[in-house]
Design a protein around this motif. Structure first.
Motif, short mmCIF file in Angstrom:
data_model
loop_
_atom_site.label_atom_id
_atom_site.label_comp_id
_atom_site.label_asym_id
_atom_site.label_seq_id
_atom_site.Cartn_x
_atom_site.Cartn_y
_atom_site.Cartn_z
N HIS A 59 0.84 -1.21 0.00
CA HIS A 59 0.00 0.00 0.00
C HIS A 59 0.88 1.26 0.00
CE1 HIS A 59 -3.29 -2.63 0.58
NE2 HIS A 59 -3.30 -2.68 1.89
N ILE A 62 2.06 2.14 -3.40
CA ILE A 62 1.01 2.65 -4.29
C ILE A 62 0.61 4.07 -3.88
CG2 ILE A 62 -1.34 2.23 -5.11
CD1 ILE A 62 1.00 0.21 -5.89
N VAL A 63 0.37 4.27 -2.59
CA VAL A 63 0.05 5.63 -2.15
C VAL A 63 1.27 6.52 -2.36
CG1 VAL A 63 -0.70 7.06 -0.21
CG2 VAL A 63 -1.62 4.76 -0.47
N THR A 113 -6.78 -4.35 -1.30
CA THR A 113 -7.15 -3.01 -1.74
C THR A 113 -8.36 -2.51 -0.95
OG1 THR A 113 -6.33 -3.52 -3.93
CG2 THR A 113 -7.77 -1.62 -3.75
N ARG A 297 -4.93 11.71 -0.17
CA ARG A 297 -4.32 10.46 -0.65
C ARG A 297 -5.37 9.36 -0.76
NH1 ARG A 297 -0.76 13.76 -1.92
NH2 ARG A 297 1.16 14.02 -0.70
N ARG A 301 -6.87 7.44 -4.19
CA ARG A 301 -6.85 5.99 -4.39
C ARG A 301 -8.26 5.44 -4.59
NH1 ARG A 301 -3.64 4.46 -7.16
NH2 ARG A 301 -4.63 2.47 -6.87
N TRP A 305 -9.79 3.55 -7.95
CA TRP A 305 -10.37 2.22 -7.83
C TRP A 305 -11.82 2.21 -8.33
CZ3 TRP A 305 -8.84 -2.46 -7.67
CH2 TRP A 305 -9.62 -3.49 -7.15
N HIS B 31 -3.02 6.73 -10.99
CA HIS B 31 -4.48 6.85 -10.97
C HIS B 31 -5.20 5.86 -11.88
CE1 HIS B 31 -3.95 10.68 -8.80
NE2 HIS B 31 -2.96 10.90 -9.64
#
Lengths: 330, 253, 96
Positions: A59, A62-63, A113, A297, A301, A305, B31
């Protein structure tokens, strides 16, 4: 670190007498430096702690794309743009490798996720700080990647095979990340007065958040003791933080920048720098979701998604149609 | 038209296309709908930025005023940009981005392929390298347009909307002006109009597989490659892209 | 709110140079085999690592079970003479 304050069983390390036969055999293998592979027997606590740690690490990657991604469209030259984009892309890749490692433990990437988006799982505190100037791209590479590497290099020796292999690949790829950050800092520190000011400002803002990346002192933590016995944590937080400070201070001096800590000084006797602790109340607030950028943030995300759902479903539906047509033709 | 001036204009067109599209695609980083696509989009953007360095670098040399690729990218205003209107259109949803990419790739690859066998050695070299990348881009974008067009009801509707929105921009690449005429005459580049047939064939085949309908011909949006009338979007792209170079003139980064 | 359409997991094997075997490099998700190959190219060959890619859906891999470890591998372990380091060659003999 990228995985901060991971809770293990919370029960402390069992003595050999308390262990079951399976647990004893498992611990012997870990002690002997053998790698544990997905199908091997493992204690449930080991499996769950690893899922939390690898998941949190994934995570964070990704963040962690977001604060640097913030400057891709504003990079000052074509070459800087390409380098930064390649670096942030690597972070996506590293997240992917780590999710795959976690998946070998019986959890899906989608589940992980969902856990991130619902707040059940955390990511590193550092990515909740804003990147305000181009010098922040330098500071993030130099300090944040520098701190991450401190933790990731020893984790290449971690006991869980898929995690260890992911870390080896990540460390190999990341070797350029810290250098590109320092290279930006060098350019800025030797540039115009405005650029030098940006560089100092970036160091001022990222110094303490970088020290926080290692997490609070865990000398007395039962979680850490268990994780170290299982070799999914190799060093204590304080050891790594000290190592980071010792390595970074001379680099700052070389840049002609001042570390924002009036109490920082070399301790001849210890052979290390003495330095001020970061404000741990700020750290706990950031972890609890109250950092400067937590809301942005997570919103970014979640949007990626949610907006992507129709794409994932559309491509899957098409693949199923093709499969069905192929079966019908056979 | 003076051949050198035409050559410079032509190189700006090639380089500005990849510069602006690369910028747009890079906006996705962090993104995208799924990690694998995030990584793939970044690869496309990286290829396009790399091509930009080559095209604009050569443009600066041909111009002979000492301007580098960075000078051209970061210090020209909108009216001096020569990219197609298509590439400055916003990303929209992922489907719109992939449709824009496919329409661009379906023009770009044959163009590069022709340039690679054209009469200008330096241009042919750059085109040959870029064509390999463009071939992969076209494979990917065509396959995604097909997968999403022939996916769910929702993905189909979104892809059709993207095609309808972007189709009016697909006349511009095939219109010839005096720059193109000079390039054709010098044997450097094909007459743009001659490339339309192959383009329509590719689009037709992909849209058939994607169960999408190419719209009836509508009013053609042009003005990008001549620089006469860009969309409002370009100014905002430049505002971001050029910010540091403009705010701190003369600084080295 | 679990996404029921999670793409399947694929294992990726890459031949790094001509003449050597494909090697497992990692995994990824993709809706079908063609896209898995392309994703593998984008994810695992960002640094020119490969000349050939194989993908196989993870659920199709048959694996030995850990308890077989003894019978499967120990016979080979005792045949140490299969390994070049088994033989002690004097340095004077030169590189071998």
């Amino acid at each position: 670190m990228y995985a901060q304050m991971v809770q293990s069983t919370g029960k402390g390390v069992k003595s050999r007498a308390e262990m079951t036969e399976d647990e004893r055999r498992f611990q012997d293998r870990v002690d002997a430096g053998e790698k544990i592979e997905p199908k091997d027997w493992m204690p449930e606590g080991y499996r769950r702690t690893l899922i939390r740690q690898i998941g949190q690490h994934a995570h964070s990657e990704i963040v962690g794309q977001l604060p640097e991604g913030n400057w891709i469209t504003r990079a000052p030259t074509l070459e800087r743009k390409a380098i930064l984009l390649a670096k942030v892309q690597d972070e996506a890749g590293h997240g992917l490798y780590l999710y795959c490692a976690a998946e070998t433990l019986g959890v899906s990437r989608d589940e992980l996720t969902e856990d991130l988006l619902s707040g059940r799982m955390k990511y590193s505190s550092i990515f909740n700080y804003p990147t305000l100037t181009w010098a922040d791209m330098g500071a993030v590479g130099w300090l944040v990647d520098g701190a991450a590497i401190m933790n990731q290099v020893p984790l290449q020796r971690t006991s869980y095979g898929p995690y260890s292999r992911a870390m080896i690949r990540i460390c190999k790829e990341e070797s350029f990340h810290q250098r590109q950050g320092y290279d930006i800092m060098l350019k800025m520190a030797r540039g115009t007065p405005a650029q030098k000011r940006m560089a100092q400002d970036a160091l001022n803002r990222f110094w303490y958040p970088s020290l926080m990346m290692f997490g609070p002192s865990d000398a007395d933590s039962v979680h850490s003791a268990q994780s170290m016995a299982w070799k999914i944590k190799i060093n204590t937080n304080d050891e790594l933080r000290q190592k980071f400070v010792d390595q970074t201070v001379p680099q700052a001096e070389f840049l002609g920048l001042t570390v924002p800590d009036p109490d920082l000084k070399w301790n001849e006797e210890r052979g290390h720098y003495d330095f001020s602790e970061p404000d741990w109340s700020e750290f706990f607030a950031v972890i609890a979701g109250e950092g400067p950028c937590n809301a942005e943030r997570m919103a970014a995300r979640r949007k990626a998604w949610d907006d992507g759902a129709w794409v994932r479903e559309g491509l899957m539906a098409h693949a199923e149609k093709k499969r069905a047509a192929k079966v019908a033709a056979e | 038209m003076d051949e050198n001036a035409a050559l410079f204009e032509f190189l700006l067109r090639m380089g500005d296309n990849t510069l602006i599209l690369g910028h747009r695609v890079s906006e996705w980083c962090g993104h995208a709908p799924v990690l694998e696509e995030d990584i793939a989009l970044a690869n496309t953007a990286l290829d396009l930025i790399g091509q930009t360095q080559m095209w604009l670098g050569l443009a600066g040399e041909i111009e002979g005023q000492g301007r580098s690729a960075d000078d051209l990218a970061f210090l020209r205003d909108a009216w001096d940009f020569r990219n197609l209107l298509l590439v400055e259109q916003p990303n929209g949803d992922f489907g719109q981005t992939m449709m824009r990419q496919f329409l661009f790739d379906a023009w770009h690859l044959p163009m590069l392929t022709m340039l690679a066998v054209g009469g200008h050695e330096r241009i042919a070299e750059i085109a040959a390298k870029a064509a390999k990348e463009a071939a992969y881009h076209l494979d990917r974008s065509a396959d995604l347009v097909i997968g999403l067009g022939d996916g769910t009801e929702e993905s189909h509707a979104r892809m059709q909307a993207a095609l309808d929105l972007l189709w009016p921009y697909m006349a511009e690449p095939f219109e010839a002006d005096e720059v193109d005429a000079a390039m054709t005459e010098a044997g450097v580049a094909p007459d743009p109009g001659t490339m339309r047939g192959a383009f329509m064939e590719k689009v037709g085949a992909v849209m058939d597989a994607a169960t999408l309908t190419v719209p009836e011909r509508r009013f053609a949006q042009t003005g990008g490659k001549s620089g006469v009338r860009h969309s409002e979007h370009l100014g905002h792209i430049l505002t971001q892209m050029q910010w540091l170079q403009r705010a701190y003139p003369g600084a080295a980064w | 709110m679990t996404d029921r359409t999670e793409w399947p997991l694929w294992e990726v094997f890459i031949r790094g140079q001509h003449g050597i075997s494909h090697r497992h490099v990692g995994s990824l998700h993709a809706p079908d085999a063609e896209k898995a190959v392309r994703n593998a190219r984008d994810v695992y060959t960002r640094r020119n690592e490969g000349v050939s890619i194989w993908v196989v859906e993870a659920r199709h891999i048959a694996a030995s079970s850990p308890s077989d470890k003894g019978p499967l591998y120990e016979p080979a372990r005792s045949k140490v003479y299969r390994h070049p380091t088994f033989f002690d060659i004097p340095d004077e003999a030169g590189h071998m």
